[in-house]
Motif scaffolding. Sequence first.
Motif, PDB file in Angstrom:
ATOM      1  N   GLY A  90       0.779  -1.234   0.000  1.00 52.58           N
ATOM      2  CA  GLY A  90       0.000   0.000   0.000  1.00 52.58           C
ATOM      3  C   GLY A  90       0.805   1.276   0.000  1.00 52.58           C
ATOM      4  N   THR A  91       2.109   1.200  -0.291  1.00 49.16           N
ATOM      5  CA  THR A  91       2.976   2.378  -0.308  1.00 49.16           C
ATOM      6  C   THR A  91       3.775   2.410  -1.605  1.00 49.16           C
ATOM      7  OG1 THR A  91       3.203   2.376   2.104  1.00 49.16           O
ATOM      8  CG2 THR A  91       4.888   3.562   0.870  1.00 49.16           C
ATOM      9  N   LEU A  92       3.922   3.611  -2.179  1.00 49.20           N
ATOM     10  CA  LEU A  92       4.748   3.789  -3.361  1.00 49.20           C
ATOM     11  C   LEU A  92       6.185   4.042  -2.912  1.00 49.20           C
ATOM     12  CD1 LEU A  92       5.169   4.178  -6.415  1.00 49.20           C
ATOM     13  CD2 LEU A  92       4.617   6.601  -6.079  1.00 49.20           C
ATOM     14  N   TYR A  93       7.108   3.196  -3.390  1.00 48.33           N
ATOM     15  CA  TYR A  93       8.514   3.317  -2.999  1.00 48.33           C
ATOM     16  C   TYR A  93       9.385   3.696  -4.200  1.00 48.33           C
ATOM     17  CZ  TYR A  93       7.827   1.252   1.630  1.00 48.33           C
ATOM     18  OH  TYR A  93       7.442   1.013   2.921  1.00 48.33           O
ATOM     19  N   GLU A  94      10.379   4.520  -3.917  1.00 52.89           N
ATOM     20  CA  GLU A  94      11.458   4.818  -4.852  1.00 52.89           C
ATOM     21  C   GLU A  94      12.677   4.040  -4.385  1.00 52.89           C
ATOM     22  OE1 GLU A  94      14.382   8.614  -5.755  1.00 52.89           O
ATOM     23  OE2 GLU A  94      12.234   8.993  -5.487  1.00 52.89           O
ATOM     24  N   LEU A  95      13.245   3.221  -5.275  1.00 52.07           N
ATOM     25  CA  LEU A  95      14.369   2.362  -4.917  1.00 52.07           C
ATOM     26  C   LEU A  95      15.597   2.803  -5.704  1.00 52.07           C
ATOM     27  CD1 LEU A  95      12.407  -1.016  -5.003  1.00 52.07           C
ATOM     28  CD2 LEU A  95      12.851   0.463  -3.031  1.00 52.07           C
ATOM     29  N   ASP A  96      16.462   3.516  -5.028  1.00 52.18           N
ATOM     30  CA  ASP A  96      17.666   4.081  -5.623  1.00 52.18           C
ATOM     31  C   ASP A  96      18.854   3.550  -4.829  1.00 52.18           C
ATOM     32  OD1 ASP A  96      19.817   5.594  -6.460  1.00 52.18           O
ATOM     33  OD2 ASP A  96      18.795   7.530  -6.314  1.00 52.18           O
ATOM     34  N   GLY A  97      19.682   2.743  -5.472  1.00 49.55           N
ATOM     35  CA  GLY A  97      20.803   2.133  -4.770  1.00 49.55           C
ATOM     36  C   GLY A  97      21.833   3.106  -4.249  1.00 49.55           C
ATOM     37  N   LEU A  98      21.792   4.362  -4.704  1.00 58.36           N
ATOM     38  CA  LEU A  98      22.719   5.371  -4.197  1.00 58.36           C
ATOM     39  C   LEU A  98      22.185   6.076  -2.955  1.00 58.36           C
ATOM     40  CD1 LEU A  98      23.987   7.005  -7.530  1.00 58.36           C
ATOM     41  CD2 LEU A  98      25.014   5.142  -6.199  1.00 58.36           C
ATOM     42  N   GLN A  99      20.937   5.816  -2.608  1.00 60.89           N
ATOM     43  CA  GLN A  99      20.339   6.398  -1.408  1.00 60.89           C
ATOM     44  C   GLN A  99      20.531   5.434  -0.228  1.00 60.89           C
ATOM     45  OE1 GLN A  99      19.003   9.377  -1.114  1.00 60.89           O
ATOM     46  NE2 GLN A  99      18.763  10.002  -3.256  1.00 60.89           N
ATOM     47  N   PRO A 100      20.525   5.944   0.991  1.00 56.49           N
ATOM     48  CA  PRO A 100      20.753   5.065   2.146  1.00 56.49           C
ATOM     49  C   PRO A 100      19.571   4.152   2.479  1.00 56.49           C
ATOM     50  CG  PRO A 100      20.333   7.313   2.878  1.00 56.49           C
ATOM     51  CD  PRO A 100      20.465   7.369   1.382  1.00 56.49           C
ATOM     52  N   TYR A 101      18.353   4.565   2.083  1.00 60.76           N
ATOM     53  CA  TYR A 101      17.146   3.789   2.398  1.00 60.76           C
ATOM     54  C   TYR A 101      16.164   3.888   1.230  1.00 60.76           C
ATOM     55  CZ  TYR A 101      18.898   4.592   7.165  1.00 60.76           C
ATOM     56  OH  TYR A 101      19.680   4.674   8.283  1.00 60.76           O
ATOM     57  N   PRO A 102      15.174   2.991   1.176  1.00 59.69           N
ATOM     58  CA  PRO A 102      14.069   3.200   0.234  1.00 59.69           C
ATOM     59  C   PRO A 102      13.363   4.515   0.569  1.00 59.69           C
ATOM     60  CG  PRO A 102      13.982   1.003   1.206  1.00 59.69           C
ATOM     61  CD  PRO A 102      14.994   1.768   1.994  1.00 59.69           C
ATOM     62  N   ILE A 103      12.809   5.166  -0.451  1.00 59.91           N
ATOM     63  CA  ILE A 103      12.110   6.434  -0.245  1.00 59.91           C
ATOM     64  C   ILE A 103      10.614   6.197  -0.414  1.00 59.91           C
ATOM     65  CG2 ILE A 103      11.776   8.780  -1.107  1.00 59.91           C
ATOM     66  CD1 ILE A 103      14.694   8.728  -2.021  1.00 59.91           C
ATOM     67  N   SER A 104       9.849   6.554   0.601  1.00 58.82           N
ATOM     68  CA  SER A 104       8.399   6.418   0.551  1.00 58.82           C
ATOM     69  C   SER A 104       7.777   7.664  -0.047  1.00 58.82           C
ATOM     70  CB  SER A 104       7.845   6.187   1.953  1.00 58.82           C
ATOM     71  OG  SER A 104       6.420   6.319   1.957  1.00 58.82           O
ATOM     72  N   HIS A 105       6.837   7.458  -0.974  1.00 57.78           N
ATOM     73  CA  HIS A 105       6.091   8.569  -1.563  1.00 57.78           C
ATOM     74  C   HIS A 105       4.610   8.492  -1.185  1.00 57.78           C
ATOM     75  CE1 HIS A 105       9.323  10.369  -3.918  1.00 57.78           C
ATOM     76  NE2 HIS A 105       9.721   9.135  -4.212  1.00 57.78           N
ATOM     77  N   GLY A 106       4.334   7.862  -0.063  1.00 51.98           N
ATOM     78  CA  GLY A 106       2.975   7.855   0.454  1.00 51.98           C
ATOM     79  C   GLY A 106       2.152   6.667   0.009  1.00 51.98           C
ATOM     80  N   SER A 107       0.898   6.686   0.409  1.00 50.03           N
ATOM     81  CA  SER A 107       0.009   5.556   0.161  1.00 50.03           C
ATOM     82  C   SER A 107      -0.291   5.394  -1.318  1.00 50.03           C
ATOM     83  CB  SER A 107      -1.302   5.743   0.935  1.00 50.03           C
ATOM     84  OG  SER A 107      -1.979   6.894   0.477  1.00 50.03           O
ATOM     85  N   CYS A 108      -0.532   4.144  -1.698  1.00 48.78           N
ATOM     86  CA  CYS A 108      -0.838   3.808  -3.093  1.00 48.78           C
ATOM     87  C   CYS A 108      -1.880   2.696  -3.050  1.00 48.78           C
ATOM     88  CB  CYS A 108       0.428   3.355  -3.815  1.00 48.78           C
ATOM     89  SG  CYS A 108       0.263   3.194  -5.595  1.00 48.78           S
ATOM     90  N   ALA A 109      -3.140   3.072  -3.158  1.00 46.33           N
ATOM     91  CA  ALA A 109      -4.255   2.137  -2.977  1.00 46.33           C
ATOM     92  C   ALA A 109      -4.196   0.994  -3.976  1.00 46.33           C
ATOM     93  CB  ALA A 109      -5.584   2.883  -3.111  1.00 46.33           C
ATOM     94  N   GLY A 110      -4.505  -0.205  -3.485  1.00 47.72           N
ATOM     95  CA  GLY A 110      -4.589  -1.373  -4.360  1.00 47.72           C
ATOM     96  C   GLY A 110      -3.250  -1.874  -4.847  1.00 47.72           C
ATOM     97  N   ALA A 111      -2.192  -1.558  -4.116  1.00 45.84           N
ATOM     98  CA  ALA A 111      -0.851  -1.897  -4.584  1.00 45.84           C
ATOM     99  C   ALA A 111      -0.636  -3.395  -4.734  1.00 45.84           C
ATOM    100  CB  ALA A 111       0.191  -1.320  -3.627  1.00 45.84           C
ATOM    101  N   GLU A 112      -1.349  -4.197  -3.981  1.00 47.94           N
ATOM    102  CA  GLU A 112      -1.107  -5.636  -4.028  1.00 47.94           C
ATOM    103  C   GLU A 112      -1.609  -6.266  -5.321  1.00 47.94           C
ATOM    104  OE1 GLU A 112       0.779  -5.504  -1.608  1.00 47.94           O
ATOM    105  OE2 GLU A 112      -0.347  -3.867  -0.756  1.00 47.94           O
ATOM    106  N   THR A 113      -2.368  -5.542  -6.139  1.00 51.16           N
ATOM    107  CA  THR A 113      -2.920  -6.117  -7.371  1.00 51.16           C
ATOM    108  C   THR A 113      -2.062  -5.803  -8.589  1.00 51.16           C
ATOM    109  OG1 THR A 113      -4.309  -4.162  -7.757  1.00 51.16           O
ATOM    110  CG2 THR A 113      -5.254  -5.958  -6.451  1.00 51.16           C
ATOM    111  N   GLY A 114      -0.817  -5.363  -8.365  1.00 52.82           N
ATOM    112  CA  GLY A 114       0.055  -5.097  -9.493  1.00 52.82           C
ATOM    113  C   GLY A 114      -0.002  -3.651  -9.912  1.00 52.82           C
ATOM    114  N   GLY A 115       0.352  -2.759  -9.020  1.00 56.77           N
ATOM    115  CA  GLY A 115       0.339  -1.342  -9.325  1.00 56.77           C
ATOM    116  C   GLY A 115      -0.825  -0.656  -8.668  1.00 56.77           C
TER     117      GLY A 115
END
Length: 309
Positions: free
Chosen positions: A176-201
Amino acid sequence: MADGGGWSTIESDEGVFTSLVENLGVKGVQFEELISLDADTIRSLSPVYGVIFLFKWMRDQAPTQTTTTPLDGTYDTTPPENLFFAAQTIQNACGTQAQSQANPAHRTRPHPPLLQRLHNRLPPDLRGEALSNSEEIRTAHNAFAKASPFVDETTRDANEEEGDAYHFIAYTAVNGTLYELDGLQPYPISHGSCAGAETGGGEDFAEKVIGVLQRRIARYPEGETRFNLMAVVRDLRLRASEIGDAELMEREERKRRAWAWENTLRRSNFVGFIGEVLKGVAGMKEGRGEFEEWVEKAKGETQRRLNRR
């Protein structure tokens, strides 16, 4: 390509990335290039498991040791267990790393054995180190490098300043969260809730990720267009088979054949072939007594082009 022990630069291309993940054991997915930031296009490809974004890397936007917050979003210092995040430790590995993080294995099926072991046994910083030192993954990655007898990308100095540098990152929705995954960053970056994420986007994914990308692009100088975006989607041939769409199936099969041919060309070195052609033409001209005239004409054309410049 010489085996220098490093990671070569690969193209941001849907056929390259699809073949790469299949070689790593991920089945049932493919990459589709997106030519515009359009929510309807992303939704039409549903289920969309994530997107891969290629952009020109700018030093002034890079995280530092004193960075406590990203330029957009917030660091998630305790990400969910089913989110695969790895720190990038090797130059040119970001393309393979981004697609590994965006693939749907953490939601729909087990990871390929190697990635599953990295996920289960190691923290993010050591996952990146292990991934970068994996001979299996490096070999699959370098199989798509441009062949050249003159330049070995694997031995390029990591501190080289010449030319523009480009970087791949991934965006995906997990729990249920939109993540930015950048290997140069120290952690994943959360961009807030993303409804229905478990259904493939999910229902919100297209709008949410486009908003994030638009804000990121807006940080660049006006007129900068060197970006590339690919969606990670379910293999479209599976959809065609399920709905009995013969036209879609034929189109996707043609696409796969084109990808296979293009990837074969990427692995090929045509310098020898070109040399033989030139020798054949030169021999023909010499046999006709036209060689000197041909050379002088070529010199004249070259000089005229230089003068126009």
